[in-house]
Enzyme design. Sequence first.
Site, short mmCIF file in Angstrom:
data_model
loop_
_atom_site.label_atom_id
_atom_site.label_comp_id
_atom_site.label_asym_id
_atom_site.label_seq_id
_atom_site.Cartn_x
_atom_site.Cartn_y
_atom_site.Cartn_z
N HIS A 45 -5.50 0.43 2.96
CA HIS A 45 -4.71 0.90 3.62
C HIS A 45 -4.74 2.76 3.73
O HIS A 45 -4.09 2.86 4.26
CB HIS A 45 -3.91 0.11 3.29
CG HIS A 45 -3.58 -1.04 4.11
ND1 HIS A 45 -3.50 -1.34 4.93
CD2 HIS A 45 -2.93 -2.34 3.26
CE1 HIS A 45 -2.98 -2.16 5.63
NE2 HIS A 45 -2.69 -3.30 4.39
N ASP A 73 8.35 -9.49 10.44
CA ASP A 73 7.65 -10.36 9.75
C ASP A 73 6.92 -11.44 10.14
O ASP A 73 6.11 -12.26 9.30
CB ASP A 73 8.78 -10.93 8.75
CG ASP A 73 8.71 -10.61 7.21
OD1 ASP A 73 7.90 -9.33 6.99
OD2 ASP A 73 8.83 -11.35 6.30
N HIS A 111 -7.74 -4.50 -1.05
CA HIS A 111 -7.03 -4.33 0.05
C HIS A 111 -5.92 -2.84 0.19
O HIS A 111 -6.25 -2.12 1.02
CB HIS A 111 -7.03 -5.16 0.60
CG HIS A 111 -5.57 -6.02 1.40
ND1 HIS A 111 -6.36 -6.54 2.64
CD2 HIS A 111 -4.11 -5.22 1.62
CE1 HIS A 111 -5.26 -6.20 3.69
NE2 HIS A 111 -4.03 -5.65 2.71
N GLU A 112 -5.75 -2.99 -0.55
CA GLU A 112 -4.52 -2.03 -0.39
C GLU A 112 -4.91 -0.48 -0.84
O GLU A 112 -4.64 0.41 0.09
CB GLU A 112 -3.48 -1.69 -1.88
CG GLU A 112 -2.81 -3.49 -1.48
CD GLU A 112 -2.04 -4.13 -0.84
OE1 GLU A 112 -2.15 -3.38 -0.09
OE2 GLU A 112 -2.05 -5.47 -0.36
N TYR A 169 -4.16 -10.52 9.98
CA TYR A 169 -5.55 -10.45 8.82
C TYR A 169 -6.65 -10.75 9.22
O TYR A 169 -8.05 -10.02 9.69
CB TYR A 169 -4.35 -10.55 7.52
CG TYR A 169 -3.46 -10.30 7.06
CD1 TYR A 169 -2.37 -10.60 7.72
CD2 TYR A 169 -3.99 -9.48 6.06
CE1 TYR A 169 -1.34 -9.83 7.17
CE2 TYR A 169 -2.91 -8.85 5.55
CZ TYR A 169 -1.58 -8.79 6.05
OH TYR A 169 -0.68 -8.42 5.29
N GLU A 229 -3.65 -4.30 9.56
CA GLU A 229 -4.29 -5.77 8.62
C GLU A 229 -5.06 -5.50 8.81
O GLU A 229 -6.29 -5.79 7.66
CB GLU A 229 -2.97 -6.38 8.71
CG GLU A 229 -1.43 -6.03 8.07
CD GLU A 229 -1.87 -5.90 6.28
OE1 GLU A 229 -2.83 -5.87 5.73
OE2 GLU A 229 -0.74 -5.05 5.83
N GLU A 240 0.78 -1.59 -0.18
CA GLU A 240 -0.06 -0.21 0.03
C GLU A 240 1.41 1.59 0.03
O GLU A 240 0.42 2.42 0.26
CB GLU A 240 -0.47 0.50 1.42
CG GLU A 240 -0.50 0.35 2.51
CD GLU A 240 0.33 -1.22 3.25
OE1 GLU A 240 0.65 -2.83 2.25
OE2 GLU A 240 0.22 -1.06 4.40
N1 BES Z 1 0.90 -4.41 4.31
C1 BES Z 1 1.18 -5.55 3.09
C2 BES Z 1 1.92 -6.29 3.19
C3 BES Z 1 3.11 -6.49 3.37
C4 BES Z 1 2.71 -6.78 5.36
C5 BES Z 1 4.33 -6.45 3.32
C6 BES Z 1 3.88 -7.04 6.06
C7 BES Z 1 5.58 -6.26 4.50
C8 BES Z 1 5.60 -7.15 5.78
C9 BES Z 1 -0.19 -5.73 2.60
O1 BES Z 1 -1.00 -4.51 2.12
C10 BES Z 1 -0.66 -7.11 2.27
O2 BES Z 1 -1.34 -7.23 3.09
N2 BES Z 1 -0.43 -7.65 1.08
C11 BES Z 1 -1.43 -9.60 0.81
C12 BES Z 1 -2.34 -8.63 0.04
C13 BES Z 1 -3.82 -9.46 0.85
C14 BES Z 1 -5.25 -9.23 0.12
C15 BES Z 1 -4.02 -9.51 2.34
C16 BES Z 1 -0.71 -10.14 0.20
O3 BES Z 1 0.57 -9.32 -0.36
O4 BES Z 1 -0.89 -11.30 -0.01
ZN ZN Z 2 -2.27 -5.26 4.20
#
Ligand code: BES
Ligand code: ZN
Length: 650
Positions: free
Chosen positions: A326, A404, A322-323, A412, A345, A298
């Site tokens: 954010h 991480d 989703h993005e 989520y 999230e 995002e």
């Molecule tokens: N912000 C996250 C990606 C992220 C989280 C990167 C923690 C590094 C550390 C992004 O918004 C995300 O949640 N992406 C998901 C997509 C979603 C629809 C759940 C993904 O990439 O799977």
């Molecule tokens: Zn996210």
Amino acid sequence: MKSLHFLFLSLIAFFALTSCEEIQQKNVSPTEILADSTFDNHSYSNVQQIRTKHLHLDIDVNFDNKTIYGVARHEMVNNGTDTAIFDIKGLKIQKITIGKTKEKETSFMIGQWDKDSILGQPLLVKVDRTTKYVNIYYQTTDATEAIDWLSPELTAGKEFPYMYTQGEAILTRSWIPLQDSPANRITYSAKVKVPTDLMAVMSAENPTKKNDEGIYEFQMRQPIPCYLIAMAVGNLTYRKLGPSCGVYSEPQLIYQCVNEFGDLPKMIRAAEKLYGKYQWEQYDLIVLPYSFPFGGMENPRLTFVNPTLLAGDRSLVSVVAHELAHSWSGNLVTNSSWDDFWLNEGFTVYFENRIMESLYGKEISDMLALIEFQELQDEIKAIEAGDFPDDTKLKLSLAGRNPDDGMTDIAYTKGAFFLKTLEQEAGREKFDAFLNSYFKKYAFKTINTETFIAYLNSKLLEPNDLEFNTDEWIYEKGLPENCLKIVSPRFEQIKLLADRFAAGEDIFKKEIKWIKVKGRKKKKKQINQLTRDKYIAQEWQMFIRRLPKKIDPALMRNLDKHLNFKNWGNAEIMNEWYILGINSGYEDIRPNMEKFLLKVGRRKYIAPIYQELAKTPENLKWARGVFEKAKNNYHFISRNTVQELLYKKK
Ligand code: BES
Ligand code: ZN
């Protein structure tokens, strides 16, 4: 904090006497003492004493050396301290100056790596008590984890190189020396020099055309946490999708992008109707190369997405919802530490689902939520059986660990179901009014879980006389009893179909139909009763999930013959099909699965496949062989995860 201050005083005395190399040789370790700083377990910075308010980057992106050279100019608010602490990881620091127009070189010291090399190193800079400007001259190195440098073969056009950064959670410090805590918000500007045949874009006000000089200037006027600073450089083109939204990609993909993301203007309107005006003026997408480790990221004004979203049928656009969501949850109201990641999230998944409901109806949004809910149930079991069973709590304790690790379905989906359950309890009208006021009240702020709970109590629960088990949801493990239950009649149908198929019924039996020819005569025709288009991708996904974990390969072959799961445009389906195939010993998938692993770097897909393969010695050997060929096609984040899965020490 006191002992930290004491450390600074003694270090300053030290600064005057020694150079930073000497200090490193003497093995001075500020790390342990810095651990006293409690505001964020994942940053060494001392933002309470001195903090960046504006960052100006003046950088040169060099593709020949795969290196960024430049200066990070920090404009700071100094509460009267004489040491500024920044985070760095894998950066080379050339020199540091203080002052705006007249720069004066100052001494600095680099602390030791933390023991698991998660955080990187603290960079301690000697400043005056009145210093406002700190200029760090630096370059990136091979140890810079945020940046993916791609050779032309790994791009869609295969002609030009490409690079992009990924900052969240704590990788920004590996390409820019800064105070890398989400608790601090900064504005930024940048001047970026790139090869003249390429274009640069950032999470900021962006160009839409290449220029002849290869110099691009950027402004991000709204204050953001550092993990949202992002950049991509490549052979890019741009198409508008609506009045204030559009998409960047390589020219070869732009047509597909315009088709896939055509609903973006509608999504923005739906989101604004739900929770208030979009605060970032412009909302663009950039479709990156396949190595991008996430579905989406995002980055403000410019969401980064994975090309696997280009399914051809808009079946994966919930990632865009989703993005976009954010832009409120996460970017406007930000988690102050990674222990509060669910605030980013969980709210976003809730909001995403509401956008999907507005655009495509409740039947669809419920199916999407149920798919995630199943994953949550599996994840809870896996976490309970693992080394950190407390990770099923919404509020995490990630001190000493990689943030991480908090990126699980708990933040989520448990987060989203907490909010869905609250919505059910309070009624949608009141809940929406509450969320609206929440986004207004905390816009451009960082908050922790406790601030949210206090606000929830005073604005929603108490005024409406509601009892709710908030603490159980947030501070206890697993899923509370009162969790909202969703039922999807369409999923129940498809599950029955899967059961009949697994029991041996020929679900593809042809039907004989009489059709009219030239208005009169009738002719017998055999029609396929069951074709792919009878159901949407999510229903087929549920169909696959419903099959036994291991089935007769002949059955899988039959499904592939009729539906071609093994090579479907929807990567969610391919992914689950491959895993079923590995378990069932269905060898026909190997070539497609290998192709997929060599091409796609999205961790959500490749990690479960490698993990499944790692379960038997023969498969592990095969997986290692593929990984050795594929690993240079992955971003560090995915490479590192898979490396651990395939080579973990027992
Ligand atoms: N912000 C996250 C990606 C992220 C989280 C990167 C923690 C590094 C550390 C992004 O918004 C995300 O949640 N992406 C998901 C997509 C979603 C629809 C759940 C993904 O990439 O799977
Ligand atoms: Zn996210």
